[in-house]
Design a protein around this motif. Structure first.
Motif, PDB file in Angstrom:
ATOM      1  N   PRO A  56       0.812  -1.239   0.000  1.00  0.00           N
ATOM      2  CA  PRO A  56       0.000   0.000   0.000  1.00  0.00           C
ATOM      3  C   PRO A  56       0.839   1.281   0.000  1.00  0.00           C
ATOM      4  N   ILE A  59       3.753   4.020  -3.648  1.00  0.00           N
ATOM      5  CA  ILE A  59       3.127   5.051  -4.475  1.00  0.00           C
ATOM      6  C   ILE A  59       4.225   5.723  -5.299  1.00  0.00           C
ATOM      7  N   LYS A 177       1.514   1.597  -7.167  1.00  0.00           N
ATOM      8  CA  LYS A 177       0.369   2.301  -7.718  1.00  0.00           C
ATOM      9  C   LYS A 177       0.956   3.523  -8.412  1.00  0.00           C
ATOM     10  N   TYR A 179       0.754   7.128 -10.364  1.00  0.00           N
ATOM     11  CA  TYR A 179      -0.076   8.330 -10.475  1.00  0.00           C
ATOM     12  C   TYR A 179       0.536   9.325 -11.448  1.00  0.00           C
ATOM     13  N   PRO A 238       3.135  18.870  -4.290  1.00  0.00           N
ATOM     14  CA  PRO A 238       2.998  18.127  -3.019  1.00  0.00           C
ATOM     15  C   PRO A 238       1.669  18.390  -2.317  1.00  0.00           C
ATOM     16  N   VAL A 239       1.145  19.613  -2.450  1.00  0.00           N
ATOM     17  CA  VAL A 239      -0.152  19.932  -1.843  1.00  0.00           C
ATOM     18  C   VAL A 239      -1.240  19.033  -2.444  1.00  0.00           C
ATOM     19  N   ASN A 242      -0.856  15.404  -1.333  1.00  0.00           N
ATOM     20  CA  ASN A 242      -1.379  15.214   0.024  1.00  0.00           C
ATOM     21  C   ASN A 242      -2.905  15.174   0.032  1.00  0.00           C
ATOM     22  N   LYS A 243      -3.520  16.010  -0.809  1.00  0.00           N
ATOM     23  CA  LYS A 243      -4.977  16.063  -0.839  1.00  0.00           C
ATOM     24  C   LYS A 243      -5.590  14.834  -1.513  1.00  0.00           C
ATOM     25  N   PHE A 244      -5.079  14.466  -2.659  1.00  0.00           N
ATOM     26  CA  PHE A 244      -5.685  13.367  -3.426  1.00  0.00           C
ATOM     27  C   PHE A 244      -5.263  11.992  -2.906  1.00  0.00           C
ATOM     28  N   ILE A 245      -4.017  11.830  -2.552  1.00  0.00           N
ATOM     29  CA  ILE A 245      -3.512  10.503  -2.183  1.00  0.00           C
ATOM     30  C   ILE A 245      -3.465  10.340  -0.665  1.00  0.00           C
ATOM     31  N   GLY A 246      -3.081  11.404   0.037  1.00  0.00           N
ATOM     32  CA  GLY A 246      -3.030  11.323   1.499  1.00  0.00           C
ATOM     33  C   GLY A 246      -1.861  10.505   2.036  1.00  0.00           C
ATOM     34  N   ARG A 247      -0.962  10.118   1.170  1.00  0.00           N
ATOM     35  CA  ARG A 247       0.276   9.460   1.601  1.00  0.00           C
ATOM     36  C   ARG A 247       1.402  10.111   0.801  1.00  0.00           C
ATOM     37  N   TRP A 265       9.597  16.746  -1.609  1.00  0.00           N
ATOM     38  CA  TRP A 265       8.623  16.166  -0.669  1.00  0.00           C
ATOM     39  C   TRP A 265       8.738  14.634  -0.642  1.00  0.00           C
ATOM     40  N   ASP A 270      10.849   9.128   5.271  1.00  0.00           N
ATOM     41  CA  ASP A 270      11.671   8.073   5.879  1.00  0.00           C
ATOM     42  C   ASP A 270      11.791   6.872   4.939  1.00  0.00           C
TER      43      ASP A 270
END
Lengths: 327, 327
Positions: A56, A59, A177, A179, A238-239, A242-247, A265, A270
């Motif tokens: 998961p 990405i 996955k 994108y 990156p914004v 963060n909004k669409f994928i959240g990871r 980003w 890590d």
């Protein structure tokens, strides 16, 4: 599935993996770039390796213009916007005197070299406000079928990079996955991304126009408004991720300073990380440009690549073929 | 995998499918609602059936508050917002005189019954502006661990509906991609959606606060701003679905007038479609409310359900158990 079916299925899976293991990236020349890519995927996907990444979290985000397909002589979507203005001009006599339409209609080449990605979104916005998302998609689909690239005289969707198609497939075969995170319009990209790149609409992120839900003739529709919603470029990338994928992605692929923050980003997280820039160095088979280019400028990001250990593709050296039709 | 491994894998797959075929929805009582759900899934997934839907098109969207978990006595996220204000009050002496903080601190119960979903987003926005997305997630995680629901004295994440958990799993087992489309905050939902519902962050859509990319102490971070980005409620739901997913779902699940447009949009598409409303009719085991309720009002959508053939869950009649701890 009956027993024979299962057997055939297993055999095909084994054979496929053997062929893949043989060379998952046939259009990439042997060398440090190809090695870096394969090493990254092996390290991230080998169980027991301390750098192992669970599926998961695998990405990978890709810029589109200049990373997955060419962006010269101008962004392909800009050519679409110009073509739409020409097609709609008969219904808009006022454009003969109104800017920027006047310049576009009179001096197309001049307009093409001076418009930015944001100007392009504004043009599409003003010319298509009030149309439904369904109608807009139909218009894009029709244009992609008939429009031809001026240099190669082929549909724009054939100007995709064969090595990157292989890379997308290789990553997906290894549980990633994939994108798209593009400065181009999200509704434009989604028309062809699934067929051309194997990337479904829900994995396409791009710049967007505000829309509105309404009932037209008893049927619910989504209508394009005359307002920019979001420009998915530079710090916007990156914004939007963060909004669409959240990871946070573990790998990011770009080609210009517009991708700098996405790579920063992604690679600051890590664990194992991978950043890659496509450097356009092949004036013969494609184009050669970087610091001085109006479209796809690559300057700051190229300097940071060295400091941060990002991989830089030297197109001329690393790519055996550029486009699928050259394979 | 060796041969024995493959054999065990196939056996497990067969056994699992036998058990599932037996009853995929054990917490749903036999009756028209359960039959409608199973018939829809069978018709959409049976090859050769003219209503067959290919797997990439099998998108199902779920509202969260009142559809996947309870929303009484108040939206759980609103309780979180109030608790945060109480926790931060010592650092903000000015809140003793500033509204709405004064009322919230002095008369929590009054504030709780008068605030809307939008007010809740505004509260979270103003109290957490300037924090990074990472810090915000940590705060939510800590709250979910310690906060207890006033009626059941259990963590809020245990107040999820067992029949809906089974429905989510049943749809996914049949190739559906399940999404949350909620008026609640996207960053709040993503903290628990994967663990509790099996829905990964990239399949969670919700209301959002604008954010900004910046470098803090040499590290890239995403920072929450003091501006609402999008309220994902009512007509905002189909708009957000179009933006995030880019395809029209074939099934949508809600419980209030806030879900009306999502159900209209979903069920107006071509081919087989499914709309469902959870009607809260069980004052003993959960709550009973509809037309007159401040939270989760169900009025217009209930009327349209009859005209449009949407399925209405009668919670008291249709659900054998409400929460997982009652199984």
């Amino acid at each position: 599935m009956n027993r024979l079916g299962i057997l055939i299925f297993v055999l095909i899976a084994i054979l496929t993996s053997v062929v893949r293991a043989n060379d998952p990236l046939p259009s990439w020349n042997t060398g440090p770039t190809k090695t870096a890519l394969i090493n990254f995927v092996k390290r991230a996907t080998t169980k027991g390796n301390p750098e192992y990444v669970s599926p998961p979290q695998r990405i990978a985000t890709f810029d589109n213009d200049g990373t997955l397909w060419s962006e010269k002589p101008v962004y392909f979507q800009l050519q679409f916007a110009i073509d739409r203005i020409k097609a709609l001009a008969a219904k808009h006599p006022e454009w003969k005197t109104e800017q920027p339409f006047k310049t576009i209609l009179e001096e197309e080449q001049k307009a093409l070299t001076s418009l930015s990605a944001k100007d392009m979104m504004i043009l599409l916005m003003t010319t298509h406000a009030g149309t439904t998302t369904k109608e807009f998609k139909k218009t894009v689909r029709a244009w992609l079928k008939t429009a031809r690239h001026p240099r190669f005289n082929r549909p724009y969707t054939e100007l995709v990079f064969q090595p990157m198609l292989e890379l997308l497939a290789y990553l997906r075969a290894n549980g990633f996955k994939t994108y798209i995170v593009s400065g181009g319009g999200i509704e434009f990209l989604r028309v062809f991304a699934e067929d051309v790149y194997g990337i479904p609409p829900e994995q396409v992120i791009g710049s967007s126009i505000k829309t509105k839900f309404e009932i037209r003739k008893g049927k619910p529709v989504i209508v394009r408004l005359s307002e920019i919603d979001f420009i998915d470029d530079k710090a916007g990338k990156p914004v939007a991720i963060n909004k669409f994928i959240g990871r946070r992605p573990i790998a990011a692929f770009g080609n210009s300073d517009g991708d700098l923050q996405m790579l920063q980003w992604t690679t600051a997280g890590d664990g194992i990380r991978f950043g890659l820039l496509v450097h356009h160095t092949d004036s013969k088979r494609e184009w050669a440009y970087d610091r001085q280019s109006h479209v796809g400028r690559l300057d700051v990001a190229l300097k940071e690549a060295k400091q941060r250990g990002w991989t830089v593709v030297d197109m001329k050296r690393d790519w055996k073929a550029i486009y699928p039709f050259q394979k």
